[in-house]
Design a protein around this motif. Structure first.
Motif, PDB file in Angstrom:
ATOM      1  N   ASN A  10       7.099  33.127  47.223  1.00 53.63           N
ATOM      2  CA  ASN A  10       7.589  33.649  48.508  1.00 53.63           C
ATOM      3  C   ASN A  10       6.702  33.255  49.689  1.00 53.63           C
ATOM      4  OD1 ASN A  10       9.841  34.980  47.408  1.00 53.63           O
ATOM      5  ND2 ASN A  10       8.589  36.760  46.853  1.00 53.63           N
ATOM      6  N   GLN A  23      10.417  27.359  45.996  1.00 52.22           N
ATOM      7  CA  GLN A  23      10.258  28.356  47.043  1.00 52.22           C
ATOM      8  C   GLN A  23      11.560  29.109  47.293  1.00 52.22           C
ATOM      9  OE1 GLN A  23       7.361  29.283  49.199  1.00 52.22           O
ATOM     10  NE2 GLN A  23       6.598  28.505  47.231  1.00 52.22           N
ATOM     11  N   SER A  24      11.446  30.403  47.545  1.00 50.04           N
ATOM     12  CA  SER A  24      12.636  31.207  47.839  1.00 50.04           C
ATOM     13  C   SER A  24      13.204  30.868  49.217  1.00 50.04           C
ATOM     14  CB  SER A  24      12.281  32.695  47.773  1.00 50.04           C
ATOM     15  OG  SER A  24      11.220  33.010  48.658  1.00 50.04           O
ATOM     16  N   TYR A  25      12.364  30.281  50.078  1.00 45.95           N
ATOM     17  CA  TYR A  25      12.759  29.857  51.426  1.00 45.95           C
ATOM     18  C   TYR A  25      12.848  28.341  51.403  1.00 45.95           C
ATOM     19  CZ  TYR A  25      12.550  29.808  56.601  1.00 45.95           C
ATOM     20  OH  TYR A  25      12.812  29.647  57.939  1.00 45.95           O
ATOM     21  N   GLN A  26      14.020  27.794  51.705  1.00 48.38           N
ATOM     22  CA  GLN A  26      14.254  26.367  51.470  1.00 48.38           C
ATOM     23  C   GLN A  26      14.427  25.534  52.735  1.00 48.38           C
ATOM     24  OE1 GLN A  26      14.499  24.249  48.626  1.00 48.38           O
ATOM     25  NE2 GLN A  26      13.325  25.903  47.696  1.00 48.38           N
ATOM     26  N   LYS A  27      14.199  26.110  53.907  1.00 44.94           N
ATOM     27  CA  LYS A  27      14.370  25.343  55.145  1.00 44.94           C
ATOM     28  C   LYS A  27      13.060  24.630  55.504  1.00 44.94           C
ATOM     29  CE  LYS A  27      16.043  28.954  57.359  1.00 44.94           C
ATOM     30  NZ  LYS A  27      16.604  29.797  58.445  1.00 44.94           N
ATOM     31  N   TRP A  71       8.619  32.245  52.812  1.00 42.96           N
ATOM     32  CA  TRP A  71       9.376  33.404  53.287  1.00 42.96           C
ATOM     33  C   TRP A  71       8.458  34.355  54.054  1.00 42.96           C
ATOM     34  CZ3 TRP A  71      14.642  34.010  52.766  1.00 42.96           C
ATOM     35  CH2 TRP A  71      15.163  35.219  53.193  1.00 42.96           C
ATOM     36  N   ASP A  95       7.490  32.806  57.496  1.00 41.84           N
ATOM     37  CA  ASP A  95       8.572  32.898  58.482  1.00 41.84           C
ATOM     38  C   ASP A  95       8.614  34.298  59.084  1.00 41.84           C
ATOM     39  OD1 ASP A  95      11.173  31.716  59.637  1.00 41.84           O
ATOM     40  OD2 ASP A  95      11.851  33.589  58.740  1.00 41.84           O
ATOM     41  N   GLU A  96       8.488  35.296  58.225  1.00 43.22           N
ATOM     42  CA  GLU A  96       8.537  36.690  58.687  1.00 43.22           C
ATOM     43  C   GLU A  96       7.347  37.031  59.586  1.00 43.22           C
ATOM     44  OE1 GLU A  96       7.799  40.987  56.586  1.00 43.22           O
ATOM     45  OE2 GLU A  96       9.162  39.611  55.562  1.00 43.22           O
TER      46      GLU A  96
END
Length: 320
Positions: free
Chosen positions: A95, A26-30, A98, A101-102
């Protein structure tokens, strides 16, 4: 935002491996992942172990209680601000987190539901099943293509809630009978904002055979009636359309014997419906074989859902 990804699993280690692989890139890792083994005979422990270095992952084991309660178990141990609930047979676009989140921030959502799609490398049957479950011509379109996203009822294969929502509402109230729809209704009644996030789709690997798909559709019809035990308004006109379609098909037998002119008109209607499914599927997947299979899966989805709803409704009347 820190996500906790909750994944119940039952005898599906190979599918889980694909999901965890898509999470690891994933491009978002949190995020953290919590896998809840729900009394499986074939466990996923070795699969989880392989991803220990790639993902912050927790592996929980419980006796078989059903996916709803397995998800509750995972959420009770989660550390995130927002819990994402996925079925083990989905694969995430790179994504996915990501986008979530947005959209959660942009729309100020307390909860969400996302649609599903078929990846390009899925089998022809899986693509046809995806068409049946998402098409306007089967009522499947209400799952992920609503003009008013606030009317969406989230499904457990791709949904999420804030930690506050979970704590305030208590999570799933049923183990495995429309529990996602029931909770969606309850979340909205509690005053929280739940909407469809159309951009947050997952690739959904459905059942492997037409028979298992038919059984699943039958159970979906039964589940809708079960939800009405919690919320009397859960069954709406659109949910009765598959039953009406099924009765229409049954009526063709006596009508063919006694009213041949009317039977000819019925054949025209069915032919038009099948033709539109073939054309729409052909445009979507660019495959004649998928288009032909889409007619079969769409017929299966409507008939099995319709009779599943009737079966459970009659059972409800008898048992009270």
């Amino acid at each position: 935002m820190f996500f906790s990804v909750i994944i119940p699993v039952f005898n599906r280690p190979e599918e889980l491996a694909e999901l965890l692989r898509s999470l690891s890139v994933q491009s978002y890792q949190k995020f953290e992942a919590i896998v809840v083994e729900d009394g499986s005979g074939i466990t996923s422990e070795s699969v989880v172990r392989k991803f220990k270095n790639d993902i912050s992952i927790t592996y929980l084991v419980q006796s078989n209680q059903g996916q709803g309660f397995a998800r509750n178990n995972g959420m009770s141990k989660a550390k995130g601000d927002f819990f994402i609930i996925l079925d083990s047979d989905v694969i995430l676009p790179r994504n996915y987190l990501w986008v979530l989140d947005e959209k959660i921030r942009e729309k100020k959502l307390d909860a969400f539901g996302g649609p599903d799609a078929a990846a390009s490398d899925f089998s022809s049957l899986q693509k046809a099943m995806d068409f049946a479950m998402t098409s306007f011509w089967t009522t499947g379109g209400i799952r992920g293509k609503l003009k008013d996203p606030s009317k969406y009822q989230a499904r457990g294969f791709n949904m999420g809630v804030s930690k506050t929502v979970f704590l305030k509402t208590g999570g799933f109230a049923d183990p495995n009978r429309g529990e996602d729809i029931e909770w969606s209704i309850r979340i909205k009644k509690a005053g929280f904002k739940l909407e469809l996030v159309e951009e947050a789709f997952v690739y959904h690997k459905r059942k492997n055979t037409l028979i298992s798909f038919a059984k699943q559709a039958f159970s979906f019809g039964r589940n809708r009636v079960n939800v009405s035990r919690f919320h009397s308004e859960a069954i709406k006109l659109v949910h009765l359309l598959p039953t009406a379609f099924s009765l229409f098909l049954v009526s063709m037998i006596p009508i063919s014997m006694f009213f041949p002119s009317l039977f000819t008109f019925q054949l025209f209607l069915i032919g038009f419906w099948g033709g539109m499914i073939f054309l729409n599927s052909l445009i979507q997947y660019r495959s004649a074989s998928v288009a032909l299979l889409s007619i079969i899966t769409s017929l299966t989805q409507l008939v099995c859902y319709g009779f599943g709803l009737v079966y459970e409704y009659l059972k409800k009347l008898v048992n009270g």
